[in-house]
Design a protein around this motif. Structure first.
Motif, PDB file in Angstrom:
ATOM      1  N   GLY A  30       0.821  -1.132   0.244  1.00  0.00           N
ATOM      2  CA  GLY A  30      -0.218   0.435   0.398  1.00  0.00           C
ATOM      3  C   GLY A  30       0.965   1.584  -0.187  1.00  0.00           C
ATOM      4  O   GLY A  30       1.597   1.378   0.534  1.00  0.00           O
ATOM      5  N   LEU A  31       0.395   1.537  -0.767  1.00  0.00           N
ATOM      6  CA  LEU A  31       1.119   3.827  -0.241  1.00  0.00           C
ATOM      7  C   LEU A  31       1.556   3.728   0.996  1.00  0.00           C
ATOM      8  O   LEU A  31       2.717   4.547   0.730  1.00  0.00           O
ATOM      9  CB  LEU A  31       0.740   4.695  -1.530  1.00  0.00           C
ATOM     10  CG  LEU A  31       0.008   4.215  -2.589  1.00  0.00           C
ATOM     11  CD1 LEU A  31      -1.036   5.615  -3.659  1.00  0.00           C
ATOM     12  CD2 LEU A  31       0.997   4.407  -3.778  1.00  0.00           C
ATOM     13  N   ILE A  32       0.360   4.366   2.062  1.00  0.00           N
ATOM     14  CA  ILE A  32       1.056   4.478   3.406  1.00  0.00           C
ATOM     15  C   ILE A  32       2.561   4.007   3.695  1.00  0.00           C
ATOM     16  O   ILE A  32       3.024   4.360   4.470  1.00  0.00           O
ATOM     17  CB  ILE A  32       0.180   4.666   4.413  1.00  0.00           C
ATOM     18  CG1 ILE A  32      -0.926   5.354   3.640  1.00  0.00           C
ATOM     19  CG2 ILE A  32       0.735   4.771   5.833  1.00  0.00           C
ATOM     20  CD1 ILE A  32      -2.559   5.317   4.804  1.00  0.00           C
ATOM     21  N   ILE A  33       2.866   2.262   3.131  1.00  0.00           N
ATOM     22  CA  ILE A  33       3.575   1.954   3.937  1.00  0.00           C
ATOM     23  C   ILE A  33       4.882   1.636   2.808  1.00  0.00           C
ATOM     24  O   ILE A  33       6.357   1.404   3.591  1.00  0.00           O
ATOM     25  CB  ILE A  33       3.629   0.164   4.318  1.00  0.00           C
ATOM     26  CG1 ILE A  33       2.569   0.585   5.709  1.00  0.00           C
ATOM     27  CG2 ILE A  33       4.938  -0.497   4.619  1.00  0.00           C
ATOM     28  CD1 ILE A  33       2.185  -0.596   6.511  1.00  0.00           C
ATOM     29  N   GLY A  34       4.762   1.705   1.855  1.00  0.00           N
ATOM     30  CA  GLY A  34       5.110   0.857   0.787  1.00  0.00           C
ATOM     31  C   GLY A  34       6.018   2.488  -0.067  1.00  0.00           C
ATOM     32  O   GLY A  34       7.246   2.251  -0.444  1.00  0.00           O
ATOM     33  N   LEU A  35       6.083   3.453   0.260  1.00  0.00           N
ATOM     34  CA  LEU A  35       6.515   4.712  -0.969  1.00  0.00           C
ATOM     35  C   LEU A  35       8.080   4.436   0.237  1.00  0.00           C
ATOM     36  O   LEU A  35       8.991   5.190   0.133  1.00  0.00           O
ATOM     37  CB  LEU A  35       5.396   5.484  -0.811  1.00  0.00           C
ATOM     38  CG  LEU A  35       5.011   6.140  -2.109  1.00  0.00           C
ATOM     39  CD1 LEU A  35       3.630   7.175  -2.247  1.00  0.00           C
ATOM     40  CD2 LEU A  35       5.836   5.375  -3.088  1.00  0.00           C
ATOM     41  N   PRO A  36       6.876   5.109   1.700  1.00  0.00           N
ATOM     42  CA  PRO A  36       8.432   4.993   2.772  1.00  0.00           C
ATOM     43  C   PRO A  36       9.443   3.916   2.592  1.00  0.00           C
ATOM     44  O   PRO A  36      10.541   3.995   2.870  1.00  0.00           O
ATOM     45  CB  PRO A  36       7.456   5.281   3.823  1.00  0.00           C
ATOM     46  CG  PRO A  36       5.732   5.622   3.602  1.00  0.00           C
ATOM     47  CD  PRO A  36       6.093   4.893   2.172  1.00  0.00           C
ATOM     48  N   ALA A  37       8.591   2.632   2.692  1.00  0.00           N
ATOM     49  CA  ALA A  37       9.602   1.786   2.428  1.00  0.00           C
ATOM     50  C   ALA A  37      10.494   1.817   0.793  1.00  0.00           C
ATOM     51  O   ALA A  37      12.270   1.538   1.393  1.00  0.00           O
ATOM     52  CB  ALA A  37       8.918   0.600   2.685  1.00  0.00           C
ATOM     53  N   ALA A  38      10.261   2.458   0.188  1.00  0.00           N
ATOM     54  CA  ALA A  38      10.811   2.074  -0.968  1.00  0.00           C
ATOM     55  C   ALA A  38      11.700   3.250  -0.906  1.00  0.00           C
ATOM     56  O   ALA A  38      13.068   2.590  -0.870  1.00  0.00           O
ATOM     57  CB  ALA A  38      10.560   2.692  -2.281  1.00  0.00           C
ATOM     58  N   THR A  39      11.531   4.612   0.069  1.00  0.00           N
ATOM     59  CA  THR A  39      12.162   5.612   0.026  1.00  0.00           C
ATOM     60  C   THR A  39      13.922   4.987   1.080  1.00  0.00           C
ATOM     61  O   THR A  39      14.464   5.268   0.521  1.00  0.00           O
ATOM     62  CB  THR A  39      11.764   6.438   0.646  1.00  0.00           C
ATOM     63  OG1 THR A  39      10.152   6.918  -0.056  1.00  0.00           O
ATOM     64  CG2 THR A  39      12.755   7.929   1.394  1.00  0.00           C
ATOM     65  N   ALA A  40      13.178   3.933   1.836  1.00  0.00           N
ATOM     66  CA  ALA A  40      14.123   3.692   2.788  1.00  0.00           C
ATOM     67  C   ALA A  40      15.249   3.161   1.926  1.00  0.00           C
ATOM     68  O   ALA A  40      16.740   2.416   2.250  1.00  0.00           O
ATOM     69  CB  ALA A  40      13.652   2.893   4.063  1.00  0.00           C
ATOM     70  N   VAL A  41      14.864   1.625   0.938  1.00  0.00           N
ATOM     71  CA  VAL A  41      15.788   1.507   0.440  1.00  0.00           C
ATOM     72  C   VAL A  41      16.772   1.888  -0.532  1.00  0.00           C
ATOM     73  O   VAL A  41      17.647   1.324  -0.642  1.00  0.00           O
ATOM     74  CB  VAL A  41      14.689   0.162  -0.549  1.00  0.00           C
ATOM     75  CG1 VAL A  41      15.288  -0.989  -1.454  1.00  0.00           C
ATOM     76  CG2 VAL A  41      13.738  -0.665   0.386  1.00  0.00           C
ATOM     77  N   LEU A  42      16.155   2.583  -0.809  1.00  0.00           N
ATOM     78  CA  LEU A  42      16.325   3.675  -2.288  1.00  0.00           C
ATOM     79  C   LEU A  42      17.341   4.500  -1.363  1.00  0.00           C
ATOM     80  O   LEU A  42      18.834   4.354  -1.990  1.00  0.00           O
ATOM     81  CB  LEU A  42      16.122   4.754  -2.186  1.00  0.00           C
ATOM     82  CG  LEU A  42      17.110   5.295  -3.219  1.00  0.00           C
ATOM     83  CD1 LEU A  42      17.262   5.681  -4.880  1.00  0.00           C
ATOM     84  CD2 LEU A  42      15.869   6.618  -3.987  1.00  0.00           C
ATOM     85  N   LEU A  43      17.207   4.692   0.214  1.00  0.00           N
ATOM     86  CA  LEU A  43      18.550   5.536   0.674  1.00  0.00           C
ATOM     87  C   LEU A  43      19.415   4.837   1.337  1.00  0.00           C
ATOM     88  O   LEU A  43      20.435   4.838   1.330  1.00  0.00           O
ATOM     89  CB  LEU A  43      18.024   6.609   1.946  1.00  0.00           C
ATOM     90  CG  LEU A  43      18.477   6.964   3.080  1.00  0.00           C
ATOM     91  CD1 LEU A  43      19.356   8.438   2.306  1.00  0.00           C
ATOM     92  CD2 LEU A  43      17.876   8.150   4.098  1.00  0.00           C
TER      93      LEU A  43
END
Length: 387
Positions: free
Chosen positions: A279-292
Motif C-alpha cells: 500500500g502507498l502509506i507503507i510502500g512509499l516510505p519503505a521504497a525511500t528507505a531502500v533507495l537511501l
C-alpha cells in the motif's frame, strides 16, 4: 500531485469560446479501456468514450500512431495497482504521434493542424490508446518530417527515460565513457544514441540480434551477453552506467565497472512494486528507505552515486530528441502493425515474447493498420494500432 478520479472522464460540453477557437473539438471517441487488471483478454475497444474538456495548457491530439510499451503490459497485469485500482477503468498507452486537433486557451507552443509527437507521464490515467489523446503542451513537440507517425510513435517515452538518466541525472559530457546494460531495448538503444551524439564512448550489452544495430548506432563495443562473458569482454572503467535490466547480477557488475564519482542508474526501482505490495502509506516510505540505504552503501563502499530512474515529461529533452531525429541520429526500428481491433493480440504477442521489448501502437483512421517493432529478449519491439 493530484491523482485524477473517474469524474475526470465525465462528459462536459465545451464552451462556446472553445468551439469558436477549436473547430476540431470532439466530445467522445473510440478508446481501449482496461476495466480490471489481468490478461490481454480484459482489454475492451469501446465507442463513444468521453473526451474530457481541455484545460488551459492541454493539447488534443488526433492519434495516428501509438506505441505499446512494456509499461503498458505491466500496468495491464496490475503493476501500479496501488495508484490505479480505484481509478479503473483506465486507458493504457504513453506514446503518441498525430495532429493537433484542439488546444487550450493558454497553449502557445503548438497550433491546431500541426503534426506532433510526445509522451504522457507514467501515472497518467487517460492514456493514448484512443482516437484522441490529451497531453500538456510540454509533453508534445513538432514531429520531424523525416519520420512517419509510426516511426515517431516508437520514440518519445523510451527516449525521455534515457534522457532523464543520462542528461538530468548523470549529466554526461563529451569524452566520457558510458556503459549501457541491455542496449537492445528501446530505452537502451535511445541511451546509446544520446551518448554517441554527446560525444561519449559507448559500450553496451545486448542479444546477438542487436549487435549490428548497436554498432551501427555508434557503440564502440556491443557485447553479446549470451555468447560472451561480459565481465571479461568489457575493459576499463566508466563514468556512468545505465542498467535497463536491473537484476542483482547486472547491478553488481555495473557498480564494479564504475569510476569513483560515477553514476549507476537502474530502471528497476522498487517504489511501485513495494507500494503495490504494502500500500502507498507503507510502500512509499519503505521504497525511500531502500533507495537511501543503497545510496549510502555505494557512496561509502565504491564512491559512486546510485539512483532509480523513471521517465518524466521534459520539454528540453523532447526538443533535443526531435533535433536528433531530424539529424538522423535517433531512431527506434518498427517491426509490425496491428489494427486497433487486435489490441488483445498485440498484448498477447508481447506477453509471449513474440514481440520482445517495447512496442508501439498506432492510431489511424478507422480500419487502418498499426505498427509493431520487435528486437528480441530485452530488445526493442514496437507495435502500432490503427484508430
Amino acid at each position: 500531485m493530484r491523482i485524477p478520479s473517474n469524474r475526470d472522464f465525465t462528459r462536459i460540453t465545451p464552451s462556446a469560446f472553445t468551439y469558436h477557437r477549436l473547430k476540431s473539438y470532439v466530445s467522445d471517441c473510440r478508446a481501449v479501456l482496461l476495466p480490471s487488471f489481468g490478461g490481454p483478454h480484459l482489454l475492451q475497444l469501446r465507442s463513444h468514450v468521453p473526451v474530457p474538456p481541455l484545460k488551459s495548457h492541454d493539447v488534443l491530439v488526433r492519434a495516428r500512431a501509438v506505441s505499446v510499451n512494456p509499461l503498458d503490459t505491466r500496468m495491464r497485469a496490475g503493476y501500479g495497482r496501488s495508484i490505479f485500482e480505484r481509478l479503473l477503468p483506465i486507458i493504457l498507452g504513453r506514446d503518441v504521434s498525430g495532429e493537433v486537433a484542439a488546444v487550450g486557451d493558454k497553449v502557445r507552443l503548438v497550433s491546431v493542424g500541426e503534426q506532433v509527437f510526445g509522451a504522457l507521464h507514467p501515472t497518467a490515467v487517460r492514456g493514448t490508446y484512443a482516437d484522441y489523446a490529451i497531453l500538456s503542451e510540454e509533453e508534445v513537440t513538432p514531429k520531424p518530417d523525416s519520420l512517419t507517425h509510426v516511426e515517431a510513435s516508437a520514440i518519445p517515452f523510451a527516449a525521455l527515460t534515457a534522457w532523464r538518466a543520462l542528461k538530468s541525472t548523470a549529466r554526461i559530457s563529451e569524452g566520457q565513457r558510458i556503459l549501457v546494460v541491455g542496449g537492445g531495448g528501446a530505452v537502451g538503444l535511445s541511451a546509446v544514441q544520446f551518448a554517441v551524439a554527446a560525444g561519449c564512448s559507448v559500450v553496451t550489452t545486448c542479444g546477438s540480434q542487436s549487435v549490428d544495430r548497436l554498432l551501427a548506432a555508434g557503440a564502440e563495443q556491443a557485447v553479446d551477453y549470451i555468447a560472451e562473458d561480459v565481465e571479461l569482454a568489457i575493459k576499463g572503467k566508466f563514468d556512468a552506467v545505465l542498467d535497463t535490466i536491473g537484476m542483482p547480477e547486472t547491478e553488481r557488475m555495473g557498480i564494479n565497472f564504475l569510476k569513483r564519482g560515477g553514476h549507476y542508474m537502474t530502471l528497476q526501482g522498487e517504489a511501485a512494486s513495494l507500494s503495490d505490495r504494502y500500500g502507498l502509506i507503507i510502500g512509499l516510505p519503505a521504497a525511500t528507505a531502500v533507495l537511501l540505504k543503497k545510496q549510502l552503501l555505494y557512496r561509502f563502499s565504491h564512491g559512486i552515486e546510485y539512483s532509480w530512474t523513471y521517465m518524466r515529461d521534459d520539454l528540453e529533452g523532447l526538443t533535443e530528441i526531435r533535433k536528433l531525429c531530424e539529424a538522423g541520429k535517433m531512431k527506434i526500428p518498427v517491426y509490425k502493425t496491428f489494427p486497433i481491433a487486435q489490441v488483445k493480440e498485440a498484448h498477447e504477442a508481447k506477453d509471449k515474447k513474440l514481440i520482445p521489448g517495447p512496442h508501439a501502437e498506432k492510431p489511424k483512421m478507422p480500419d487502418k493498420v498499426k505498427v509493431l517493432n520487435n528486437l528480441g529478449s530485452y530488445e526493442v519491439c514496437c507495435a502500432c494500432f490503427s484508430l
